[in-house]
Enzyme design. Structure first.
Site, PDB file in Angstrom:
ATOM      1  N   ASP A 245      36.661  30.443  34.728  1.00 49.31           N
ATOM      2  CA  ASP A 245      36.907  31.983  35.007  1.00 49.31           C
ATOM      3  C   ASP A 245      37.103  31.797  32.998  1.00 49.31           C
ATOM      4  O   ASP A 245      37.007  33.282  33.017  1.00 49.31           O
ATOM      5  CB  ASP A 245      38.021  32.598  35.494  1.00 49.31           C
ATOM      6  CG  ASP A 245      37.361  33.028  36.812  1.00 49.31           C
ATOM      7  OD1 ASP A 245      37.774  31.861  37.974  1.00 49.31           O
ATOM      8  OD2 ASP A 245      37.473  33.978  36.696  1.00 49.31           O
TER       9      ASP A 245
HETATM   10  C1  LIG Z   1      30.835  30.535  38.915  1.00 47.02           C
HETATM   11  S1  LIG Z   1      32.419  30.813  39.673  1.00 47.02           S
HETATM   12  C2  LIG Z   1      33.802  30.026  38.782  1.00 47.02           C
HETATM   13  C3  LIG Z   1      34.947  30.475  39.258  1.00 47.02           C
HETATM   14  O1  LIG Z   1      34.887  32.200  38.803  1.00 47.02           O
HETATM   15  C4  LIG Z   1      35.611  31.312  40.249  1.00 47.02           C
HETATM   16  O2  LIG Z   1      35.992  29.703  40.145  1.00 47.02           O
HETATM   17  C5  LIG Z   1      37.008  31.491  40.373  1.00 47.02           C
HETATM   18  O3  LIG Z   1      38.357  30.368  40.468  1.00 47.02           O
HETATM   19  C6  LIG Z   1      36.657  32.962  41.381  1.00 47.02           C
HETATM   20  O4  LIG Z   1      37.467  33.547  41.481  1.00 47.02           O
HETATM   21  P1  LIG Z   1      38.130  34.490  41.954  1.00 47.02           P
HETATM   22  O5  LIG Z   1      39.430  35.277  42.080  1.00 47.02           O
HETATM   23  O6  LIG Z   1      37.426  34.205  43.724  1.00 47.02           O
HETATM   24  O7  LIG Z   1      37.337  35.816  41.255  1.00 47.02           O
END
Ligand SMILES: CSC[C@@H](O)[C@@H](O)C(=O)COP(=O)(O)O
Length: 359
Positions: A245
């Site tokens: 992220d």
């Molecule tokens: C290609 S997505 C990479 C990350 O965004 C993913 O592993 C993640 O942590 C997503 O978190 P989320 O809370 O579901 O948005």
């Protein structure tokens, strides 16, 4: 059922409601940035790249119905909407990076006396629409660089991969980041097996990744997060591959809660640990992971599943959505669309690439 998280066609934007998956496939119409902000906040669309793309496309839809009298008015309108979209979810940097890029671009173009409102709008909208294709191209490059490195380590023998959260078609414009690496391995007939974690508390692994793996007919098994150490002890895992992220200047990486403990366990078992992400998730403005803002989600997302309580009523909950994996635990490296880098190389290597692009 479908794996198309984002449907966009000439000003019409629909997102697959990921809260209903894997049992129902329903699309939500997103008509403006308020609608975009809401589906991101509620996690009806999620995953760092998908958040940025949906945020920007919601602005494209709104721009089609917006009249501005001057390029300055248009640029300020776009800037304020982008600033608003960034507030929906704080940890993933992709929306923030997109906001920075488009704000700089629209303000610069607006200051050109020869620019018309119509042209400025068209340039920005086209650039935003192109995010879909660019994300898929970036993911494919990430997938190939990742598969190359993993197979070099395995002497080209088929591999077993452990992954976390959802990083596939549902989290991106398509193909995926960590799941893109797994897809590239499968395309080369080099995927022996993939294990996906449940990813408590929100179960993106059990609901979304497992759904994608079944849909794609990959050899796959679901495990609880608490089984990762046992899995690495007993199942001959070749590599752990996760998404990101936010990757900051020293390579520390914020990703879905539970990633950090996987990296510790991987180090203990001498399993290479990779972060797979296009550079849209890179944030050079933060020196190290201590300063990354971690989103805390509502306690009900932890104390109940689909509205059914699973925790003792009255207990307090702490529900951070992300954790930070220190760079030294990212032993395999960070896989970007420009190649694979060790965390400490990232700043200089990406600085050079960005510098040469500007020249
Ligand atoms: C290609 S997505 C990479 C990350 O965004 C993913 O592993 C993640 O942590 C997503 O978190 P989320 O809370 O579901 O948005």
């Amino acid at each position: 059922m479908t794996l198309e998280a984002i449907k966009y066609d000439e000003g019409s934007l629909q997102i697959l409601d990921q809260l209903l998956l894997p049992f129902k496939s329903e699309y939500i119409d997103v008509k403006d940035t308020e609608g975009g902000w809401n589906v991101i906040k509620k996690m009806q669309v999620r995953g760092a790249p998908a958040i940025a793309i949906v945020g920007c496309l919601s602005l494209v839809v709104e721009l089609r119905a917006t009249h501005c009298n001057s390029t300055k008015e248009l640029a300020d309108f776009i800037q304020s909407k982008l600033e608003y979209l960034v507030t929906a979810r704080p940890t993933a940097v992709n929306m923030g990076n997109a906001a920075k890029y488009f704000t700089e671009k629209v303000q610069r173009l607006a200051s050109d006396d020869g620019m018309s409102v119509k042209n400025l709008k068209k340039i920005i909208m086209t650039d935003m629409e192109e995010m879909l294709a660019k994300d898929i191209a970036g993911n494919k490059a990430v997938g190939d660089f990742g598969a190359d490195d993993i197979l070099t380590r395995s002497n080209k023998q088929p591999v077993c991969i452990l992954t976390h959260c959802n990083t596939g078609s549902l989290a991106t414009a398509g193909y995926g980041t960590a799941l893109g690496v797994i897809r590239s391995l499968k395309n080369r007939d080099a995927l022996k097996h993939v294990y996906c974690t449940e990813t408590r508390p929100y179960n993106q692994g059990a609901r979304l990744t497992a759904y994608e793996l079944v849909y794609e007919k990959m050899p796959a098994t679901l495990v609880c997060d608490s089984m990762a150490a046992m899995l690495m002890q007993r199942k001959n895992i070749s590599a752990v591959v996760v998404g990101a992220d936010r990757v900051v200047a020293n390579g520390d990486t914020a990703n879905k809660i539970g990633t950090y403990q996987l990296a510790i366990v991987a180090k203990h078992h001498d399993v290479p640990f990779y972060v797979a992400c296009p550079t849209t998730a890179y944030d050079s403005t933060i020196a190290n992971g201590d300063s990354i803002k971690i989103e805390e989600r509502p306690s009900q997302e932890m104390s109940s599943i689909n509205g059914v309580p699973v925790a003792a009523p009255g207990i307090q909950c702490w529900n951070p959505g992300f954790d930070v994996t220190p760079a030294e635990l990212i032993t395999g490296g960070i896989i970007t669309e420009h190649g694979l880098f060790k965390p400490h190389e990232l700043k200089d290597k990406l600085g050079l690439i960005n510098g040469s692009k500007k020249a």
